[in-house]
Scaffold this motif. Sequence first.
Motif, PDB file in Angstrom:
ATOM      1  N   THR A  97      18.437 -15.020  12.221  1.00 14.98           N
ATOM      2  CA  THR A  97      19.664 -15.566  12.811  1.00 14.98           C
ATOM      3  C   THR A  97      20.377 -14.543  13.703  1.00 14.98           C
ATOM      4  N   TYR A  98      20.088 -13.247  13.503  1.00 17.60           N
ATOM      5  CA  TYR A  98      20.724 -12.226  14.339  1.00 17.60           C
ATOM      6  C   TYR A  98      20.252 -12.352  15.787  1.00 17.60           C
ATOM      7  N   GLN A  99      18.982 -12.724  15.962  1.00 14.98           N
ATOM      8  CA  GLN A  99      18.411 -12.807  17.301  1.00 14.98           C
ATOM      9  C   GLN A  99      18.775 -14.097  18.025  1.00 14.98           C
ATOM     10  N   VAL A 100      18.993 -15.177  17.276  1.00 16.13           N
ATOM     11  CA  VAL A 100      19.147 -16.476  17.955  1.00 16.13           C
ATOM     12  C   VAL A 100      20.594 -16.963  18.013  1.00 16.13           C
ATOM     13  N   LEU A 101      21.495 -16.325  17.291  1.00 16.25           N
ATOM     14  CA  LEU A 101      22.884 -16.774  17.279  1.00 16.25           C
ATOM     15  C   LEU A 101      23.812 -15.627  17.655  1.00 16.25           C
ATOM     16  N   ALA A 102      24.832 -15.942  18.449  1.00 16.47           N
ATOM     17  CA  ALA A 102      25.876 -14.965  18.757  1.00 16.47           C
ATOM     18  C   ALA A 102      26.725 -14.732  17.505  1.00 16.47           C
ATOM     19  N   VAL A 103      27.603 -13.755  17.587  1.00 21.55           N
ATOM     20  CA  VAL A 103      28.345 -13.343  16.401  1.00 21.55           C
ATOM     21  C   VAL A 103      29.160 -14.489  15.797  1.00 21.55           C
ATOM     22  N   ALA A 104      29.983 -15.156  16.608  1.00 25.06           N
ATOM     23  CA  ALA A 104      30.859 -16.201  16.075  1.00 25.06           C
ATOM     24  C   ALA A 104      30.060 -17.364  15.480  1.00 25.06           C
ATOM     25  N   PRO A 105      29.069 -17.930  16.207  1.00 19.20           N
ATOM     26  CA  PRO A 105      28.276 -19.007  15.601  1.00 19.20           C
ATOM     27  C   PRO A 105      27.514 -18.540  14.354  1.00 19.20           C
ATOM     28  N   ARG A 106      27.069 -17.284  14.372  1.00 21.17           N
ATOM     29  CA  ARG A 106      26.320 -16.772  13.219  1.00 21.17           C
ATOM     30  C   ARG A 106      27.217 -16.675  11.992  1.00 21.17           C
ATOM     31  N   TRP A 121      26.578 -18.936   8.531  1.00 20.26           N
ATOM     32  CA  TRP A 121      26.413 -18.374   7.193  1.00 20.26           C
ATOM     33  C   TRP A 121      27.572 -18.738   6.267  1.00 20.26           C
ATOM     34  N   ALA A 122      28.767 -18.959   6.828  1.00 19.43           N
ATOM     35  CA  ALA A 122      29.886 -19.420   6.006  1.00 19.43           C
ATOM     36  C   ALA A 122      29.582 -20.797   5.415  1.00 19.43           C
ATOM     37  N   VAL A 123      29.012 -21.688   6.248  1.00 23.20           N
ATOM     38  CA  VAL A 123      28.653 -23.029   5.771  1.00 23.20           C
ATOM     39  C   VAL A 123      27.542 -22.940   4.729  1.00 23.20           C
ATOM     40  N   VAL A 124      26.531 -22.097   4.988  1.00 25.05           N
ATOM     41  CA  VAL A 124      25.410 -21.969   4.049  1.00 25.05           C
ATOM     42  C   VAL A 124      25.878 -21.404   2.711  1.00 25.05           C
ATOM     43  N   VAL A 125      26.644 -20.321   2.773  1.00 23.81           N
ATOM     44  CA  VAL A 125      27.106 -19.673   1.539  1.00 23.81           C
ATOM     45  C   VAL A 125      28.018 -20.606   0.747  1.00 23.81           C
ATOM     46  N   LEU A 126      28.967 -21.236   1.428  1.00 21.95           N
ATOM     47  CA  LEU A 126      29.907 -22.115   0.749  1.00 21.95           C
ATOM     48  C   LEU A 126      29.194 -23.330   0.149  1.00 21.95           C
TER      49      LEU A 126
END
Length: 249
Positions: free
Chosen positions: A36-45, A49-54
């Motif tokens: 995800t570091y390579q395909v997503l910018a900081v804010a979308p990333r 991960w907030a959605v996944v973790v939550l």
Amino acid sequence: MQSTLRELQGLSRDARFWTVLAVIALIVGLVGPFGTYQVLAVAPRLAYWAVVVLGTALTGTLVVGFIEGVLRPRLNKYLAALLAGALPGPLLAAMVALINIAVFGPGVTSFDLLTLGIYCTLISAAVTLVSAVLERPAQPDPAHAPPALLERLPRPQRGTLRRISVADHYVEVTTDKGSSLVLMRLSDAIKETAPIEGLQVHRSHWVALDAVRRSTRQNGRPALELDDGSIVPVSRTYIAAVRAAGFPA
């Protein structure tokens, strides 16, 4: 399931729970594992991960809590935790797969799903097992501990404490399972009735408040009728205390 939902509600009001989730989401969002570091910018990333973790944390807590509650009475504590963490793995993997499809499109292969399932199962099992290892033993609640006086009784008579009466050099301790004589002073016996709420009503009698049915009179003198039908006299010295407890004498 009801106890699991209550536990989840308790966690939802726990600031530490949300703080831990926020820290985890921030760390993995900045690190960007699984490409995800390579395909997503900081804010979308960070948002991904907030959605996944939550989502996985709340779902995992609900499902794992229910399964663990079913397994713990039947299995070793740590085996129950390991299985309870592993079994929801496919469900968590499916949830992450749906999030991935929404974010990256429907290009998820069966190999990706299999790998995702293995990761989710291993991570969930590891987290649940570590939680069980770090779990502190439940501390006894003094408010619900049995009275120390009951330890002096034969096991068949150890029940709900109802009254204590003086019998020569003994005290007669009465529970809902019978009576037994104990060699001790009434004052010392009363000290060992905690946490039962009770009241000394006579120099020779103590009663548990829950056992009192009503106030009455015996031979024209104030007394208390207990739920087992017995009558306990109330002496003049203790009338004020009996009235304060809600029983007119």
